[in-house]
Motif scaffolding. Structure first.
Motif, PDB file in Angstrom:
ATOM      1  N   VAL A 157       0.809  -1.227  -0.011  1.00  0.00           N
ATOM      2  CA  VAL A 157       0.030  -0.027  -0.020  1.00  0.00           C
ATOM      3  C   VAL A 157       0.737   1.116   0.038  1.00  0.00           C
ATOM      4  O   VAL A 157       0.606   2.199  -0.628  1.00  0.00           O
ATOM      5  CB  VAL A 157      -1.007   0.181   1.057  1.00  0.00           C
ATOM      6  CG1 VAL A 157      -1.605   1.430   1.228  1.00  0.00           C
ATOM      7  CG2 VAL A 157      -1.900  -0.984   1.112  1.00  0.00           C
ATOM      8  N   GLN A 158       1.827   1.512   0.952  1.00  0.00           N
ATOM      9  CA  GLN A 158       2.891   2.357   0.812  1.00  0.00           C
ATOM     10  C   GLN A 158       3.548   2.662  -0.574  1.00  0.00           C
ATOM     11  O   GLN A 158       3.795   3.687  -0.899  1.00  0.00           O
ATOM     12  CB  GLN A 158       3.763   2.287   2.208  1.00  0.00           C
ATOM     13  CG  GLN A 158       4.867   3.366   2.393  1.00  0.00           C
ATOM     14  CD  GLN A 158       4.059   4.608   2.769  1.00  0.00           C
ATOM     15  OE1 GLN A 158       3.121   4.766   2.903  1.00  0.00           O
ATOM     16  NE2 GLN A 158       4.947   5.503   2.955  1.00  0.00           N
ATOM     17  N   ALA A 159       3.934   1.500  -1.029  1.00  0.00           N
ATOM     18  CA  ALA A 159       4.727   1.665  -2.303  1.00  0.00           C
ATOM     19  C   ALA A 159       3.593   2.002  -3.440  1.00  0.00           C
ATOM     20  O   ALA A 159       4.284   2.812  -4.189  1.00  0.00           O
ATOM     21  CB  ALA A 159       5.053   0.059  -2.574  1.00  0.00           C
ATOM     22  N   ALA A 160       2.517   1.626  -3.468  1.00  0.00           N
ATOM     23  CA  ALA A 160       1.552   2.206  -4.506  1.00  0.00           C
ATOM     24  C   ALA A 160       1.336   3.767  -4.148  1.00  0.00           C
ATOM     25  O   ALA A 160       1.245   4.602  -4.894  1.00  0.00           O
ATOM     26  CB  ALA A 160       0.267   1.778  -4.459  1.00  0.00           C
ATOM     27  N   ARG A 161       1.259   4.214  -2.948  1.00  0.00           N
ATOM     28  CA  ARG A 161       1.076   5.628  -2.537  1.00  0.00           C
ATOM     29  C   ARG A 161       2.288   6.306  -3.129  1.00  0.00           C
ATOM     30  O   ARG A 161       2.125   7.561  -4.079  1.00  0.00           O
ATOM     31  CB  ARG A 161       0.705   5.616  -1.222  1.00  0.00           C
ATOM     32  CG  ARG A 161      -0.498   5.562  -0.727  1.00  0.00           C
ATOM     33  CD  ARG A 161      -0.535   5.651   0.866  1.00  0.00           C
ATOM     34  NE  ARG A 161      -1.794   5.189   1.434  1.00  0.00           N
ATOM     35  CZ  ARG A 161      -2.323   4.431   2.465  1.00  0.00           C
ATOM     36  NH1 ARG A 161      -1.200   4.321   3.222  1.00  0.00           N
ATOM     37  NH2 ARG A 161      -3.306   4.025   2.752  1.00  0.00           N
ATOM     38  N   VAL A 162       3.658   5.854  -2.884  1.00  0.00           N
ATOM     39  CA  VAL A 162       4.653   6.672  -3.136  1.00  0.00           C
ATOM     40  C   VAL A 162       4.711   6.739  -4.790  1.00  0.00           C
ATOM     41  O   VAL A 162       4.897   7.912  -5.474  1.00  0.00           O
ATOM     42  CB  VAL A 162       5.898   5.764  -2.842  1.00  0.00           C
ATOM     43  CG1 VAL A 162       7.105   6.358  -3.472  1.00  0.00           C
ATOM     44  CG2 VAL A 162       6.054   5.906  -1.236  1.00  0.00           C
ATOM     45  N   LEU A 163       4.386   5.693  -5.440  1.00  0.00           N
ATOM     46  CA  LEU A 163       4.423   5.668  -7.068  1.00  0.00           C
ATOM     47  C   LEU A 163       3.298   6.555  -7.556  1.00  0.00           C
ATOM     48  O   LEU A 163       3.371   7.052  -8.680  1.00  0.00           O
ATOM     49  CB  LEU A 163       4.560   4.088  -7.426  1.00  0.00           C
ATOM     50  CG  LEU A 163       5.733   3.307  -7.012  1.00  0.00           C
ATOM     51  CD1 LEU A 163       5.297   1.946  -7.572  1.00  0.00           C
ATOM     52  CD2 LEU A 163       6.838   3.984  -7.889  1.00  0.00           C
ATOM     53  N   PHE A 164       2.175   6.492  -6.889  1.00  0.00           N
ATOM     54  CA  PHE A 164       1.051   7.222  -7.453  1.00  0.00           C
ATOM     55  C   PHE A 164       1.201   8.636  -7.145  1.00  0.00           C
ATOM     56  O   PHE A 164       0.710   9.567  -7.731  1.00  0.00           O
ATOM     57  CB  PHE A 164      -0.348   6.764  -6.751  1.00  0.00           C
ATOM     58  CG  PHE A 164      -0.950   5.607  -7.168  1.00  0.00           C
ATOM     59  CD1 PHE A 164      -0.818   5.184  -8.351  1.00  0.00           C
ATOM     60  CD2 PHE A 164      -1.575   4.748  -6.208  1.00  0.00           C
ATOM     61  CE1 PHE A 164      -1.308   3.977  -8.888  1.00  0.00           C
ATOM     62  CE2 PHE A 164      -1.979   3.535  -6.835  1.00  0.00           C
ATOM     63  CZ  PHE A 164      -1.873   3.126  -7.966  1.00  0.00           C
ATOM     64  N   GLY A 165       2.206   9.101  -6.076  1.00  0.00           N
ATOM     65  CA  GLY A 165       2.301  10.524  -5.692  1.00  0.00           C
ATOM     66  C   GLY A 165       1.192  10.913  -4.750  1.00  0.00           C
ATOM     67  O   GLY A 165       0.888  11.983  -4.928  1.00  0.00           O
ATOM     68  N   ASN A 166       0.792   9.933  -3.860  1.00  0.00           N
ATOM     69  CA  ASN A 166      -0.438  10.359  -3.042  1.00  0.00           C
ATOM     70  C   ASN A 166       0.230  10.236  -1.601  1.00  0.00           C
ATOM     71  O   ASN A 166       1.384   9.825  -1.312  1.00  0.00           O
ATOM     72  CB  ASN A 166      -1.391   9.219  -2.957  1.00  0.00           C
ATOM     73  CG  ASN A 166      -2.403   9.195  -4.073  1.00  0.00           C
ATOM     74  OD1 ASN A 166      -2.823   8.158  -4.730  1.00  0.00           O
ATOM     75  ND2 ASN A 166      -2.498  10.482  -5.093  1.00  0.00           N
ATOM     76  N   PRO A 167      -0.320  11.038  -0.562  1.00  0.00           N
ATOM     77  CA  PRO A 167       0.130  10.995   0.783  1.00  0.00           C
ATOM     78  C   PRO A 167       0.250   9.748   1.381  1.00  0.00           C
ATOM     79  O   PRO A 167      -0.664   8.760   1.031  1.00  0.00           O
ATOM     80  CB  PRO A 167      -0.930  12.048   1.471  1.00  0.00           C
ATOM     81  CG  PRO A 167      -2.140  11.720   0.548  1.00  0.00           C
ATOM     82  CD  PRO A 167      -1.560  11.648  -0.693  1.00  0.00           C
ATOM     83  N   GLY A 168       1.289   9.441   1.984  1.00  0.00           N
ATOM     84  CA  GLY A 168       1.505   8.244   2.765  1.00  0.00           C
ATOM     85  C   GLY A 168       1.686   8.241   4.266  1.00  0.00           C
ATOM     86  O   GLY A 168       1.263   9.180   4.717  1.00  0.00           O
ATOM     87  N   GLN A 169       2.232   7.134   4.700  1.00  0.00           N
ATOM     88  CA  GLN A 169       2.463   7.030   6.060  1.00  0.00           C
ATOM     89  C   GLN A 169       3.589   8.387   6.564  1.00  0.00           C
ATOM     90  O   GLN A 169       4.662   8.256   5.972  1.00  0.00           O
ATOM     91  CB  GLN A 169       3.089   5.738   6.592  1.00  0.00           C
ATOM     92  CG  GLN A 169       2.210   4.696   6.088  1.00  0.00           C
ATOM     93  CD  GLN A 169       0.818   4.661   6.795  1.00  0.00           C
ATOM     94  OE1 GLN A 169       0.689   5.085   7.931  1.00  0.00           O
ATOM     95  NE2 GLN A 169      -0.295   4.175   6.256  1.00  0.00           N
ATOM     96  N   SER A 170       3.252   8.831   7.629  1.00  0.00           N
ATOM     97  CA  SER A 170       4.152   9.927   8.234  1.00  0.00           C
ATOM     98  C   SER A 170       4.888   9.429   9.385  1.00  0.00           C
ATOM     99  O   SER A 170       4.353   8.809  10.393  1.00  0.00           O
ATOM    100  CB  SER A 170       3.219  11.043   8.411  1.00  0.00           C
ATOM    101  OG  SER A 170       2.641  10.923   9.429  1.00  0.00           O
ATOM    102  N   HIS A 171       6.276  10.129   9.459  1.00  0.00           N
ATOM    103  CA  HIS A 171       7.067   9.890  10.825  1.00  0.00           C
ATOM    104  C   HIS A 171       7.134   8.182  10.957  1.00  0.00           C
ATOM    105  O   HIS A 171       7.046   7.747  12.141  1.00  0.00           O
ATOM    106  CB  HIS A 171       6.118  10.496  11.974  1.00  0.00           C
ATOM    107  CG  HIS A 171       5.754  11.960  11.686  1.00  0.00           C
ATOM    108  ND1 HIS A 171       6.695  12.962  11.189  1.00  0.00           N
ATOM    109  CD2 HIS A 171       4.625  12.524  11.635  1.00  0.00           C
ATOM    110  CE1 HIS A 171       6.191  14.171  11.208  1.00  0.00           C
ATOM    111  NE2 HIS A 171       4.623  13.714  11.225  1.00  0.00           N
TER     112      HIS A 171
END
Length: 285
Positions: free
Chosen positions: A234-248
């Motif tokens: 899920v985090q990888a998809a967010r990074v590649l989509f350019g969407n906000p991901g997990q913080s801190h």
């Protein structure tokens, strides 16, 4: 019957790898033909993720904090990678039920009478499920765009990165399908396979960073969620989509989600394909 006839006709002594590939493609074709005759499976498979999109976006979206904001738009873009991942993994239940149904009806015994690679029956089934999952994911992506999901909202991205994100999602779905295959071979009825395929998926998908920022969890729960293979994809998809991901988050899978997703998915395929093929051979010996 045409797929069975094809298997008898083209399978001949030769390179074991090429034989296994040919046999797997024949079984996949047979399953795809059968799936095309029951389109309601795809339709019903879409209803649940669409419901999740609507419920999480419009019911919970205004109260979810993403990057310190409770913007519904921000949560929508954060949410979609989790919905995509949940959709591809929930296909595991139908895969296990299909294999259990084939076992229950004696179809597997018919394949045993053919000169074909033993593992091809399971590989073909999982490949057919992967094609169906890809179609479902494509339709869901269109629905997501219609409700306002956009790529590149957090940082720049491009078509190649977006396609890579969907590739990682499908790889995770394929990996989890082998878990479903093992369950389908272990239980006695399709109904049990469906229940067994879902009972472990709910904690895996919800005890993750798919729907909430893990930084808001208690420490021990956050560590479990951050090292969850589902969270990594899920985090990888967010990074590649350019969407906000997990913080801190300083957990390695969250800092290197693409690599973590690849490693997790490949390991799951290797381990559970080995177990499923071994179970298939012992169950039909």
């Amino acid at each position: 019957m045409s797929a069975v006839s094809d298997a008898v006709r083209i399978t001949a002594p030769g390179n074991p790898v090429s034989r296994s590939i040919r046999d797997s493609l024949i079984v996949a074709k047979r399953n795809l033909i059968r799936m095309s005759r029951i389109p309601e499976v795809v339709i019903f498979g879409l209803i649940q993720p669409i419901m999740f999109v609507v419920l999480f976006t419009y019911v919970f979206g205004g109260s979810m904090k993403i990057d310190g904001s409770t913007s519904a738009e921000g949560y929508k873009n954060f949410l979609m990678a989790g919905i995509f991942a949940q959709t591809v993994t929930f296909a595991t239940a139908s895969s296990g039920a299909g294999i259990a149904d084939d076992m229950h009806k004696g179809l597997i015994d018919r394949f045993r009478s053919l000169p074909m690679a033993r593992g091809a029956v399971l590989t073909g089934r999982t490949l057919a499920d992967l094609v169906q999952t890809a179609l479902t994911l494509l339709i869901l992506a269109v629905v997501a765009l219609l409700v306002g999901w956009r790529v590149g909202t957090f940082h720049d991205t491009n078509a190649g990165r977006v396609l890579a994100a969907f590739g990682l999602l499908l790889l995770l779905g394929y990996a989890f399908t082998w878990i479903g295959a093992l369950i389908g071979l272990t239980v006695r009825t399709p109904e049990a396979a469906t229940s067994g395929g879902l009972v472990w998926l709910f904690p895996v998908t919800f005890l993750s960073g798919a729907f909430v920022d893990t930084s808001n969890m208690t420490p021990w729960l956050r560590h479990i969620a951050e090292w969850n293979p589902f969270s990594a994809t899920v985090q990888a998809a967010r990074v590649l989509f350019g969407n906000p991901g997990q913080s801190h988050s300083t957990a390695w899978p969250m800092e290197h989600p693409v690599w973590a997703s690849l490693i997790y998915s490949v390991l799951i395929v290797v381990v559970f394909r080995t177990l499923a093929v071994r179970k298939y051979r012992s169950a039909t010996a």
